[in-house]
Design a protein around this motif. Structure first.
Motif, short mmCIF file in Angstrom:
data_model
loop_
_atom_site.label_atom_id
_atom_site.label_comp_id
_atom_site.label_asym_id
_atom_site.label_seq_id
_atom_site.Cartn_x
_atom_site.Cartn_y
_atom_site.Cartn_z
N CYS A 156 4.06 -13.75 -2.73
CA CYS A 156 3.73 -14.01 -4.12
C CYS A 156 2.59 -15.02 -4.23
O CYS A 156 2.57 -16.02 -3.51
CB CYS A 156 4.98 -14.57 -4.83
SG CYS A 156 4.75 -15.10 -6.54
N ALA A 157 1.65 -14.72 -5.12
CA ALA A 157 0.56 -15.66 -5.46
C ALA A 157 -0.29 -16.03 -4.26
O ALA A 157 -0.72 -17.17 -4.11
CB ALA A 157 1.14 -16.92 -6.11
N GLU A 158 -0.56 -15.05 -3.38
CA GLU A 158 -1.53 -15.28 -2.31
C GLU A 158 -2.95 -15.26 -2.88
O GLU A 158 -3.86 -15.84 -2.29
CB GLU A 158 -1.40 -14.22 -1.23
CG GLU A 158 -0.19 -14.36 -0.34
CD GLU A 158 -0.19 -13.36 0.79
OE1 GLU A 158 -0.71 -13.71 1.87
OE2 GLU A 158 0.31 -12.23 0.60
N ILE A 159 -3.12 -14.54 -3.98
CA ILE A 159 -4.40 -14.52 -4.69
C ILE A 159 -4.12 -14.81 -6.17
O ILE A 159 -2.98 -14.76 -6.61
CB ILE A 159 -5.12 -13.16 -4.54
CG1 ILE A 159 -4.27 -12.02 -5.11
CG2 ILE A 159 -5.48 -12.90 -3.08
CD1 ILE A 159 -4.98 -10.67 -5.11
N SER B 72 0.82 -1.22 0.00
CA SER B 72 0.00 0.00 0.00
C SER B 72 0.85 1.26 0.00
O SER B 72 0.33 2.37 -0.10
CB SER B 72 -0.93 0.01 1.21
OG SER B 72 -0.19 0.06 2.43
N SER B 73 2.18 1.11 0.10
CA SER B 73 3.08 2.26 0.12
C SER B 73 3.16 2.91 -1.25
O SER B 73 3.02 2.25 -2.28
CB SER B 73 4.49 1.82 0.53
OG SER B 73 4.51 1.22 1.81
N SER B 74 3.41 4.21 -1.24
CA SER B 74 3.68 4.91 -2.49
C SER B 74 5.10 4.61 -2.92
O SER B 74 5.91 4.08 -2.14
CB SER B 74 3.51 6.41 -2.29
OG SER B 74 4.51 6.91 -1.41
N GLY C 81 17.79 -8.69 4.74
CA GLY C 81 17.00 -8.66 3.52
C GLY C 81 15.90 -7.63 3.50
O GLY C 81 15.69 -6.89 4.46
N ILE C 82 15.22 -7.60 2.38
CA ILE C 82 14.08 -6.70 2.14
C ILE C 82 12.94 -7.58 1.62
O ILE C 82 13.18 -8.60 0.96
CB ILE C 82 14.45 -5.60 1.12
CG1 ILE C 82 13.43 -4.47 1.15
CG2 ILE C 82 14.60 -6.15 -0.27
CD1 ILE C 82 13.76 -3.37 2.12
N GLU C 83 11.72 -7.21 1.92
CA GLU C 83 10.59 -7.98 1.41
C GLU C 83 9.47 -7.05 0.98
O GLU C 83 9.37 -5.91 1.43
CB GLU C 83 10.07 -8.96 2.46
CG GLU C 83 9.35 -8.30 3.62
CD GLU C 83 8.08 -9.04 4.06
OE1 GLU C 83 7.79 -10.12 3.53
OE2 GLU C 83 7.38 -8.49 4.92
N LEU C 84 8.60 -7.57 0.10
CA LEU C 84 7.37 -6.88 -0.29
C LEU C 84 6.21 -7.72 0.20
O LEU C 84 6.11 -8.91 -0.12
CB LEU C 84 7.30 -6.71 -1.81
CG LEU C 84 6.06 -5.99 -2.33
CD1 LEU C 84 6.05 -4.52 -1.90
CD2 LEU C 84 5.98 -6.08 -3.86
N SER C 85 5.33 -7.11 1.00
CA SER C 85 4.20 -7.84 1.55
C SER C 85 3.01 -6.91 1.68
O SER C 85 3.01 -5.82 1.13
CB SER C 85 4.57 -8.45 2.92
OG SER C 85 4.98 -7.44 3.83
N GLY C 86 2.01 -7.34 2.42
CA GLY C 86 0.79 -6.54 2.56
C GLY C 86 -0.35 -7.13 1.75
O GLY C 86 -0.23 -8.22 1.18
N ASN C 87 -1.45 -6.42 1.70
CA ASN C 87 -2.64 -6.90 1.02
C ASN C 87 -2.36 -7.11 -0.47
O ASN C 87 -2.08 -6.15 -1.19
CB ASN C 87 -3.78 -5.89 1.20
CG ASN C 87 -5.11 -6.41 0.73
OD1 ASN C 87 -5.18 -7.31 -0.12
ND2 ASN C 87 -6.19 -5.87 1.27
N PRO C 88 -2.42 -8.35 -0.97
CA PRO C 88 -2.06 -8.61 -2.37
C PRO C 88 -3.04 -8.01 -3.38
O PRO C 88 -2.75 -7.97 -4.58
CB PRO C 88 -2.06 -10.14 -2.45
CG PRO C 88 -3.00 -10.56 -1.36
CD PRO C 88 -2.81 -9.57 -0.26
N ALA C 89 -4.20 -7.56 -2.88
CA ALA C 89 -5.18 -6.94 -3.78
C ALA C 89 -4.91 -5.45 -3.98
O ALA C 89 -5.61 -4.79 -4.74
CB ALA C 89 -6.59 -7.15 -3.23
N ILE C 90 -3.90 -4.93 -3.29
CA ILE C 90 -3.56 -3.51 -3.37
C ILE C 90 -2.20 -3.34 -4.03
O ILE C 90 -1.26 -4.08 -3.75
CB ILE C 90 -3.53 -2.87 -1.96
CG1 ILE C 90 -4.93 -2.92 -1.32
CG2 ILE C 90 -3.03 -1.44 -2.01
CD1 ILE C 90 -4.97 -2.41 0.10
#
Length: 287
Positions: free
Chosen positions: A206-209, A147-149, A173-182
């Motif tokens: 990845c591929a949660e939805i 959801s971050s800009s 490390g670094i990761e990308l997460s959060g609501n996969p629909a956003i």
């Protein structure tokens, strides 16, 4: 009630935890201690929720999208450096008690009424460093929320790189997460590449939805690991292209069976795609 042999074995068996969201790992006991700290300090407790709401278990009607709202309960309890440090140490001790010998905690730096993003990430890193004497070995993965800009993501990566340089034995490390629909993965590629070029490893939710186009982009990016991956196989919302590309890349996948079922990403254990990863010899980490 006496513990079963399986429960005893499960606790004593040495384990690694590679997908532990700090604010998602707070136990009821930890949350109660944080609430007491606020009360003793005269600070208003903004969590404003029954702690039972924080846990989503079997039979709960809430879904994956509801989880991200539930996390706000924990976020409100870790708004100060003191409570964030408490939460980090108590979580380490609980994982250690459960037989975990190595853990990678992950969390998104946040500006709160009591600290800046810089202070947030520094607090966790210092707490992990100061508890290096524990039996459990701990490291930090800095998170970017979908959801971050782009500006916010760029700031987080620069903070992560600075913290990595300052605490190279803590930040990994670094990761990308959060609501996969956003949000869209492609909008975060530049900051993720910047982190990778600085020496940080990358893991992606990845591929949660079901979103084969984005899943393919993530696989082709070549992260060191991915989280969940329940919608990669064509029988589970993916496509032949996503599955073949994933098998060729041989990217390790972090899977939490209980999480996927409790959030309704998967109907039940029997229908979980874990068996597809296993049969394809994909490196798989259960947590």
């Amino acid at each position: 009630m006496a513990a079963t042999n399986l429960e005893i074995l499960s606790r004593e068996l040495p384990k690694v935890e590679l997908h532990a969201h700090l604010n998602g790992s707070l136990s009821r006991s930890t949350m109660m201690q944080l609430k007491r700290y606020y009360a003793d300090s005269g600070v208003s407790d903004q969590s404003d929720a029954f702690l039972d709401e924080f846990q989503i278990g079997a039979g709960d009607t809430r879904t994956l999208s509801d989880c991200f709202q539930v996390f706000n309960i924990a976020h409100n309890l870790t708004q100060s450096p003191e409570t964030l440090a408490m939460a980090t140490k108590l979580t380490l001790l609980e994982f250690q008690e459960d037989g975990c010998c190595y853990i990678e905690l992950r969390s998104t730096p946040k500006d709160t009424p009591f600290m800046t993003c810089e202070e947030y990430i520094e607090t966790i890193a210092v707490t992990l460093r100061n508890n290096a004497h524990l039996q459990i070995k701990s490291r930090l993965i800095v998170s970017i929320n979908r959801s971050s800009s782009e500006k916010e993501a760029d700031k987080i990566v620069k903070l992560a790189i600075a913290c990595f340089k300052k605490y190279p034995n803590v930040v990994v490390g670094i990761e990308l997460s959060g609501n996969p629909a956003i949000g869209r993965f492609r909008d975060f590629i530049y900051p993720l590449v910047m982190a990778r070029n600085a020496g940080l490893k990358v893991t992606l939710h990845c591929a949660e939805i079901c979103n084969p186009e984005e899943v393919l982009e993530m696989i082709q990016f070549g992260p060191e690991r991915i989280g969940h991956g329940v919608c990669i196989h064509p029988n589970y919302g993916g496509s032949n292209e996503t599955w073949q590309s994933f098998c060729k890349a041989n990217i390790p996948v972090e899977i939490c069976l209980a999480s996927n079922i409790n959030t309704k990403s998967v109907a039940d254990y029997e229908s979980h795609p874990f068996k597809e990863f296993y049969n394809a010899n994909i490196p798989t980490i259960l947590y």
